[in-house]
Design an enzyme around this catalytic site. Sequence first.
Site, PDB file in Angstrom:
ATOM      1  N   ASP A 131      -8.302 -45.914  -2.916  1.00  0.00           N
ATOM      2  CA  ASP A 131      -7.250 -46.357  -3.843  1.00  0.00           C
ATOM      3  C   ASP A 131      -6.508 -47.478  -3.143  1.00  0.00           C
ATOM      4  O   ASP A 131      -6.056 -47.298  -2.002  1.00  0.00           O
ATOM      5  CB  ASP A 131      -6.270 -45.216  -4.151  1.00  0.00           C
ATOM      6  CG  ASP A 131      -6.901 -44.116  -4.983  1.00  0.00           C
ATOM      7  OD1 ASP A 131      -7.957 -44.351  -5.597  1.00  0.00           O
ATOM      8  OD2 ASP A 131      -6.329 -43.010  -5.020  1.00  0.00           O
ATOM      9  N   GLU A 192      -8.171 -46.189 -14.114  1.00  0.00           N
ATOM     10  CA  GLU A 192      -7.216 -46.421 -13.016  1.00  0.00           C
ATOM     11  C   GLU A 192      -7.569 -47.731 -12.317  1.00  0.00           C
ATOM     12  O   GLU A 192      -8.568 -47.795 -11.607  1.00  0.00           O
ATOM     13  CB  GLU A 192      -7.305 -45.274 -11.993  1.00  0.00           C
ATOM     14  CG  GLU A 192      -6.947 -43.936 -12.588  1.00  0.00           C
ATOM     15  CD  GLU A 192      -7.066 -42.788 -11.590  1.00  0.00           C
ATOM     16  OE1 GLU A 192      -7.758 -42.944 -10.559  1.00  0.00           O
ATOM     17  OE2 GLU A 192      -6.459 -41.751 -11.852  1.00  0.00           O
ATOM     18  N   HIS A 195      -8.521 -47.503  -8.411  1.00  0.00           N
ATOM     19  CA  HIS A 195      -9.554 -46.612  -7.861  1.00  0.00           C
ATOM     20  C   HIS A 195     -10.932 -47.295  -7.844  1.00  0.00           C
ATOM     21  O   HIS A 195     -11.486 -47.637  -8.890  1.00  0.00           O
ATOM     22  CB  HIS A 195      -9.621 -45.315  -8.679  1.00  0.00           C
ATOM     23  CG  HIS A 195     -10.679 -44.378  -8.205  1.00  0.00           C
ATOM     24  ND1 HIS A 195     -10.426 -43.280  -7.397  1.00  0.00           N
ATOM     25  CD2 HIS A 195     -12.024 -44.374  -8.400  1.00  0.00           C
ATOM     26  CE1 HIS A 195     -11.559 -42.656  -7.133  1.00  0.00           C
ATOM     27  NE2 HIS A 195     -12.546 -43.308  -7.730  1.00  0.00           N
TER      28      HIS A 195
HETATM   29  C1  LIG Z   1      -5.125 -38.793  -8.779  1.00  0.00           C
HETATM   30  C2  LIG Z   1      -5.631 -40.198  -8.719  1.00  0.00           C
HETATM   31  N1  LIG Z   1      -4.965 -40.908  -7.676  1.00  0.00           N
HETATM   32  C3  LIG Z   1      -7.113 -40.217  -8.436  1.00  0.00           C
HETATM   33  O1  LIG Z   1      -7.509 -40.300  -7.286  1.00  0.00           O
HETATM   34  N2  LIG Z   1      -7.926 -40.156  -9.459  1.00  0.00           N
HETATM   35  C4  LIG Z   1      -9.332 -40.224  -9.308  1.00  0.00           C
HETATM   36  C5  LIG Z   1     -10.010 -40.230 -10.630  1.00  0.00           C
HETATM   37  C6  LIG Z   1      -9.846 -39.090  -8.460  1.00  0.00           C
HETATM   38  O2  LIG Z   1      -9.331 -37.983  -8.515  1.00  0.00           O
HETATM   39  O3  LIG Z   1     -10.850 -39.347  -7.767  1.00  0.00           O
HETATM   40 ZN   LIG Z   2      -8.812 -42.772  -6.335  1.00  0.00          ZN
END
Ligand SMILES: C[C@@H](N)C(=O)N[C@H](C)C(=O)O
Ligand SMILES: [Zn+2]
EC number: 3.4.13.22
Length: 229
Positions: A131, A192, A195
């Site tokens: 992220d 997102e 990500h």
């Molecule tokens: C919770 C969020 N920051 C995240 O990481 N989402 C992705 C989809 C994941 O859980 O891998």
């Molecule tokens: Zn992520």
Amino acid sequence: MNELRKILMSDPIVSSINVHPSQEPFVDLVHFDPDIVVDQSLSNRSRYFSFVRFSVANKLSLAKRFLPKGIRFLIKEGYRPLHIQQRAFERALQRVKENSSNQDLDYLMAEASKYVAPPNVAPHPTGGAVDLTLIDSNGIELDLGTPFDAIPQETDYATFFDATNITVQAIQNRQILAHALQSVGFVNYFTEWWHWSYGDRYWAVMTNADQALYNPVSEQELFNLLQKA
Ligand SMILES: C[C@@H](N)C(=O)N[C@H](C)C(=O)O
Ligand SMILES: [Zn+2]
């Protein structure tokens, strides 16, 4: 951004992907490349929160060359232990359950997976996901349209990569992020903007790879891989 294929992490196509597990070592992004900055705010999740597989770190180093002068990556989270993923997914499921008139489990799983990946396919515990956002030469985060880690359903889905309910500047900044990361083989999760991953099952689906490269590892297994490197 390449054409968006909108596949949720809860889609059975993701869990159907086989993994040919690699023993590739992990590295700490804090020490990997002086131009890659790590934000410590999620360091309480794991002592390895800033670790990723070697190929992921290497690709980030290559990707920085595609950024405009003065712009750098700011890493928010790499590795995440499975028990934290599990807890986050349970919370996300509970939240959508409380806010929906539709109580069908498949629907609720799909809604929850717009924010947190179901643990069985989760990219972060494999070390293949990162992220991240962008910072300027003063270390100030650029406007990417929403705060990092905002909940899609609470932002009128402005977290979705191709959202149009954000400023033109934010759209341009997302394009800068995508251009750099896609140029070296990362794929984005379309819900997102922050990500990105390589080598996990979601990456395999999006790139039509025969199999994924990385299995989830526990903190102990990660430690063992560090000893071998
Ligand atoms: C919770 C969020 N920051 C995240 O990481 N989402 C992705 C989809 C994941 O859980 O891998
Ligand atoms: Zn992520």
